[in-house]
Design an enzyme around this catalytic site. Structure first.
Site, PDB file in Angstrom:
ATOM      1  N   ARG A   1       0.809  -1.235   0.000  1.00  0.00           N
ATOM      2  CA  ARG A   1       0.000   0.000   0.000  1.00  0.00           C
ATOM      3  C   ARG A   1       0.834   1.273   0.000  1.00  0.00           C
ATOM      4  NH1 ARG A   1      -3.496  -2.809   3.593  1.00  0.00           N
ATOM      5  NH2 ARG A   1      -5.134  -3.793   2.356  1.00  0.00           N
TER       6      ARG A   1
ATOM      7  N   LYS B   1       2.254  11.722 -10.873  1.00  0.00           N
ATOM      8  CA  LYS B   1       1.537  10.758 -11.722  1.00  0.00           C
ATOM      9  C   LYS B   1       2.463   9.587 -11.979  1.00  0.00           C
ATOM     10  CE  LYS B   1      -1.726  13.574 -14.347  1.00  0.00           C
ATOM     11  NZ  LYS B   1      -2.128  14.041 -15.695  1.00  0.00           N
TER      12      LYS B   1
ATOM     13  N   GLU C   1       8.877  19.279 -24.191  1.00  0.00           N
ATOM     14  CA  GLU C   1       8.143  19.548 -22.942  1.00  0.00           C
ATOM     15  C   GLU C   1       8.547  20.932 -22.377  1.00  0.00           C
ATOM     16  OE1 GLU C   1       5.688  17.622 -22.192  1.00  0.00           O
ATOM     17  OE2 GLU C   1       6.202  15.494 -22.282  1.00  0.00           O
TER      18      GLU C   1
ATOM     19  N   LYS D   1       5.527  23.566 -13.994  1.00  0.00           N
ATOM     20  CA  LYS D   1       4.741  22.396 -13.615  1.00  0.00           C
ATOM     21  C   LYS D   1       4.485  22.357 -12.106  1.00  0.00           C
ATOM     22  CE  LYS D   1       3.907  17.544 -14.127  1.00  0.00           C
ATOM     23  NZ  LYS D   1       4.209  16.296 -14.814  1.00  0.00           N
TER      24      LYS D   1
ATOM     25  N   GLU E   1      -8.388  17.724 -10.249  1.00  0.00           N
ATOM     26  CA  GLU E   1      -9.810  17.781  -9.924  1.00  0.00           C
ATOM     27  C   GLU E   1     -10.447  19.086 -10.385  1.00  0.00           C
ATOM     28  OE1 GLU E   1      -9.868  15.111  -5.852  1.00  0.00           O
ATOM     29  OE2 GLU E   1      -9.103  17.143  -5.808  1.00  0.00           O
TER      30      GLU E   1
ATOM     31  N   ARG F   1      -5.094  21.426 -13.912  1.00  0.00           N
ATOM     32  CA  ARG F   1      -3.934  20.630 -14.299  1.00  0.00           C
ATOM     33  C   ARG F   1      -4.041  20.104 -15.733  1.00  0.00           C
ATOM     34  NH1 ARG F   1      -0.645  16.030 -10.779  1.00  0.00           N
ATOM     35  NH2 ARG F   1       0.725  15.574 -12.503  1.00  0.00           N
TER      36      ARG F   1
ATOM     37  N   ASN G   1      -1.622  18.828 -20.201  1.00  0.00           N
ATOM     38  CA  ASN G   1      -1.820  17.817 -21.239  1.00  0.00           C
ATOM     39  C   ASN G   1      -1.822  18.409 -22.640  1.00  0.00           C
ATOM     40  OD1 ASN G   1      -2.297  15.422 -19.601  1.00  0.00           O
ATOM     41  ND2 ASN G   1      -4.108  16.503 -18.894  1.00  0.00           N
TER      42      ASN G   1
ATOM     43  N   HIS H   1      -0.961  16.485 -25.754  1.00  0.00           N
ATOM     44  CA  HIS H   1      -0.830  15.072 -25.386  1.00  0.00           C
ATOM     45  C   HIS H   1      -1.993  14.195 -25.824  1.00  0.00           C
ATOM     46  CE1 HIS H   1       2.564  16.473 -23.141  1.00  0.00           C
ATOM     47  NE2 HIS H   1       2.843  15.264 -22.707  1.00  0.00           N
TER      48      HIS H   1
ATOM     49  N   HIS I   1      -0.278  11.389 -27.657  1.00  0.00           N
ATOM     50  CA  HIS I   1      -0.294  10.003 -27.166  1.00  0.00           C
ATOM     51  C   HIS I   1      -0.750   9.032 -28.255  1.00  0.00           C
ATOM     52  CE1 HIS I   1      -0.406  10.848 -22.537  1.00  0.00           C
ATOM     53  NE2 HIS I   1       0.812  10.814 -23.021  1.00  0.00           N
TER      54      HIS I   1
ATOM     55  N   HIS J   1       8.509  10.088 -26.863  1.00  0.00           N
ATOM     56  CA  HIS J   1       7.386  10.816 -26.257  1.00  0.00           C
ATOM     57  C   HIS J   1       7.320  12.275 -26.745  1.00  0.00           C
ATOM     58  CE1 HIS J   1       4.353  11.862 -23.334  1.00  0.00           C
ATOM     59  NE2 HIS J   1       5.103  12.879 -22.949  1.00  0.00           N
TER      60      HIS J   1
HETATM   61  N1  LIG Z   1       4.412  11.086 -14.952  1.00  0.00           N
HETATM   62  C1  LIG Z   1       4.428  12.187 -15.649  1.00  0.00           C
HETATM   63  O1  LIG Z   1       3.914  13.211 -15.210  1.00  0.00           O
HETATM   64  C2  LIG Z   1       5.081  12.204 -16.977  1.00  0.00           C
HETATM   65  C3  LIG Z   1       5.325  13.422 -17.618  1.00  0.00           C
HETATM   66  C4  LIG Z   1       5.989  13.420 -18.838  1.00  0.00           C
HETATM   67  C5  LIG Z   1       6.372  12.224 -19.393  1.00  0.00           C
HETATM   68  N2  LIG Z   1       6.092  11.064 -18.783  1.00  0.00           N
HETATM   69  C6  LIG Z   1       6.505   9.782 -19.340  1.00  0.00           C
HETATM   70  O2  LIG Z   1       7.913   9.748 -19.434  1.00  0.00           O
HETATM   71  C7  LIG Z   1       8.279   8.855 -20.471  1.00  0.00           C
HETATM   72  C8  LIG Z   1       9.368   9.492 -21.286  1.00  0.00           C
HETATM   73  O3  LIG Z   1      10.452   9.782 -20.459  1.00  0.00           O
HETATM   74  P1  LIG Z   1      11.918  10.001 -21.051  1.00  0.00           P
HETATM   75  O4  LIG Z   1      11.834  10.881 -22.221  1.00  0.00           O
HETATM   76  O5  LIG Z   1      12.767  10.378 -19.910  1.00  0.00           O
HETATM   77  O6  LIG Z   1      12.285   8.595 -21.639  1.00  0.00           O
HETATM   78  P2  LIG Z   1      12.894   7.266 -20.996  1.00  0.00           P
HETATM   79  O7  LIG Z   1      12.752   7.221 -19.551  1.00  0.00           O
HETATM   80  O8  LIG Z   1      12.300   6.167 -21.792  1.00  0.00           O
HETATM   81  O9  LIG Z   1      14.455   7.406 -21.320  1.00  0.00           O
HETATM   82  C9  LIG Z   1      14.879   7.455 -22.652  1.00  0.00           C
HETATM   83  C10 LIG Z   1      16.218   6.758 -22.835  1.00  0.00           C
HETATM   84  O10 LIG Z   1      17.258   7.555 -22.291  1.00  0.00           O
HETATM   85  C11 LIG Z   1      18.058   6.789 -21.397  1.00  0.00           C
HETATM   86  N3  LIG Z   1      18.597   7.735 -20.417  1.00  0.00           N
HETATM   87  C12 LIG Z   1      17.937   8.340 -19.402  1.00  0.00           C
HETATM   88  N4  LIG Z   1      18.761   9.203 -18.791  1.00  0.00           N
HETATM   89  C13 LIG Z   1      19.950   9.152 -19.422  1.00  0.00           C
HETATM   90  C14 LIG Z   1      21.197   9.831 -19.275  1.00  0.00           C
HETATM   91  N5  LIG Z   1      21.359  10.771 -18.336  1.00  0.00           N
HETATM   92  N6  LIG Z   1      22.198   9.503 -20.107  1.00  0.00           N
HETATM   93  C15 LIG Z   1      22.037   8.583 -21.080  1.00  0.00           C
HETATM   94  N7  LIG Z   1      20.878   7.921 -21.281  1.00  0.00           N
HETATM   95  C16 LIG Z   1      19.856   8.212 -20.465  1.00  0.00           C
HETATM   96  C17 LIG Z   1      17.109   5.747 -20.865  1.00  0.00           C
HETATM   97  O11 LIG Z   1      17.789   4.619 -20.391  1.00  0.00           O
HETATM   98  C18 LIG Z   1      16.291   5.423 -22.116  1.00  0.00           C
HETATM   99  O12 LIG Z   1      16.945   4.518 -22.948  1.00  0.00           O
HETATM  100  C19 LIG Z   1       7.021   8.565 -21.269  1.00  0.00           C
HETATM  101  O13 LIG Z   1       6.576   7.273 -20.982  1.00  0.00           O
HETATM  102  C20 LIG Z   1       6.035   9.568 -20.753  1.00  0.00           C
HETATM  103  O14 LIG Z   1       4.704   9.100 -20.806  1.00  0.00           O
HETATM  104  C21 LIG Z   1       5.475  11.034 -17.572  1.00  0.00           C
HETATM  105 ZN   LIG Z   2       4.607  14.580 -21.864  1.00  0.00          ZN
END
Ligand SMILES: NC(=O)c1ccc[n+]([C@@H]2O[C@H](COP(=O)([O-])OP(=O)(O)OC[C@H]3O[C@@H](n4cnc5c(N)ncnc54)[C@H](O)[C@@H]3O)[C@@H](O)[C@H]2O)c1
Ligand SMILES: [Zn+2]
Length: 298
Positions: free
Chosen positions: A54, A76, A118, A155, A166, A170, A174, A177, A181, A196
């Protein structure tokens, strides 16, 4: 534990693997999980931590540009399910977020470019100095520290006011997105899955066009947004799709309330329109417009 990064990390089998490890370690609620990685790792890691017994505390150390300005902030967490992005997840705030810009030095060029989208989105939402600051930037280099920190703060401020989405406040995060997406998801099984940020860039162009069509965004600002993205080669042809498949994916969007899709639209940099109800046919028009302008497989 080490896991290979990327979107393919955010699956149920990978979550199961992590939970199994936590079981083997007999991790208890008095301990803390440290997550070091990009957005994908933080999304699934936060989700596993938040659901284990939990919820055990976790600390996020974002290493990619997307993770530093966006994914690590706001609580998130989650994974993808079937073809839908982030369909299973919970809100869970990290105990702390530790950012070290030095991580960005080793980030592959394509990931850096993806992250800048972003930053651009946050500049669009905030307007003012941040919007001015992103106009001349090169997406081939990490952002200077003040810009990085300001983009993240956009952000932080929004999430503090509406942590659980809510008040619809927020929703604005998006931007780009809903359609982004879609392209991210549809491109996954292709030879060139979109990152992404790359998918969100296309979504931003399309949703800016919609903002214009709906009478919110002036033509000159739309052009300004498109030029910024075009100059940096973000507006690539769409992956192959059928509209039926798009509708199916869009019907799972998390901004749907009682069957109606609420889309955040834009009046201009720093001026967000209230989330507007749009029909899928309206979205289809933006997709059609984009395909005519920037191409895409039939
Ligand atoms: N939760 C949220 O609010 C939120 C917001 C935006 C995006 N996201 C999510 O985040 C994801 C995308 O994240 P991302 O762009 O970081 O991609 P990712 O986490 O998939 O990383 C991309 C690649 O870069 C590599 N990497 C990461 N840091 C590195 C570094 N310092 N040096 C070398 N390689 C490195 C990783 O191993 C991977 O191969 C998506 O799934 C998206 O939906 C979530
Ligand atoms: Zn995003």
């Amino acid at each position: 534990m080490t896991l290979e990064g990327g979107e393919t990390l955010k699956t149920l089998p990978k979550a199961r693997w992590i939970w199994k490890k936590l079981y083997q370690y007999a991790l208890d609620r008095g301990q803390v999980i440290g997550l070091i990685g990009g957005g994908s790792l933080l999304d699934i890691g936060g989700f596993c931590a938040a659901t284990w017994k939990r919820g055990v505390p976790f600390i996020s150390v974002p290493t990619s540009l997307i993770a530093q300005v966006d994914a690590s902030i706001g609580g998130k967490t989650g994974i993808n399910f079937r073809r839908g992005k982030n369909l299973i997840g919970v809100f869970a705030q990290p105990h702390a977020i530790w950012v070290w810009p030095g991580f960005l030095e080793s980030l592959p060029r394509s990931e850096l470019r993806s992250g800048w989208v972003e930053v651009f989105k946050h500049a669009l939402i905030a307007g003012g100095n941040l919007w001015e600051a992103v106009q001349p930037i090169s997406v081939e280099k990490p952002p200077p520290l003040p810009l990085l920190s300001e983009a993240a703060t956009v952000k932080v401020r929004i999430v503090q006011e509406d942590p659980l989405e809510e008040k619809r406040l927020r929703f604005v995060l998006n931007l780009g997105h809903t359609l982004g997406h879609l392209w991210e998801s549809l491109s996954q099984p292709t030879k060139r899955p979109l990152l992404h940020g790359e998918a969100v860039a296309i979504g931003l162009a399309q949703e800016a066009y919609l903002s214009h069509r709906q009478g919110y965004l002036p033509e000159a600002t739309l052009q300004n947004i498109l030029t910024w993205l075009e100059k940096r080669q973000y507006l690539t042809p769409l992956p192959a799709f059928s509209w039926e498949k798009c509708e199916k994916l869009l019907s799972q969007d998390k901004k749907i309330r009682s069957g109606r899709l609420l889309l955040p639209l834009l009046r201009g940099p720093g001026e967000v329109a209230p989330a507007v109800e749009v029909g899928l046919q309206t979205l289809k028009k933006a997709v059609h417009w984009y395909r005519q302008r920037y191409g895409g497989a039939d």
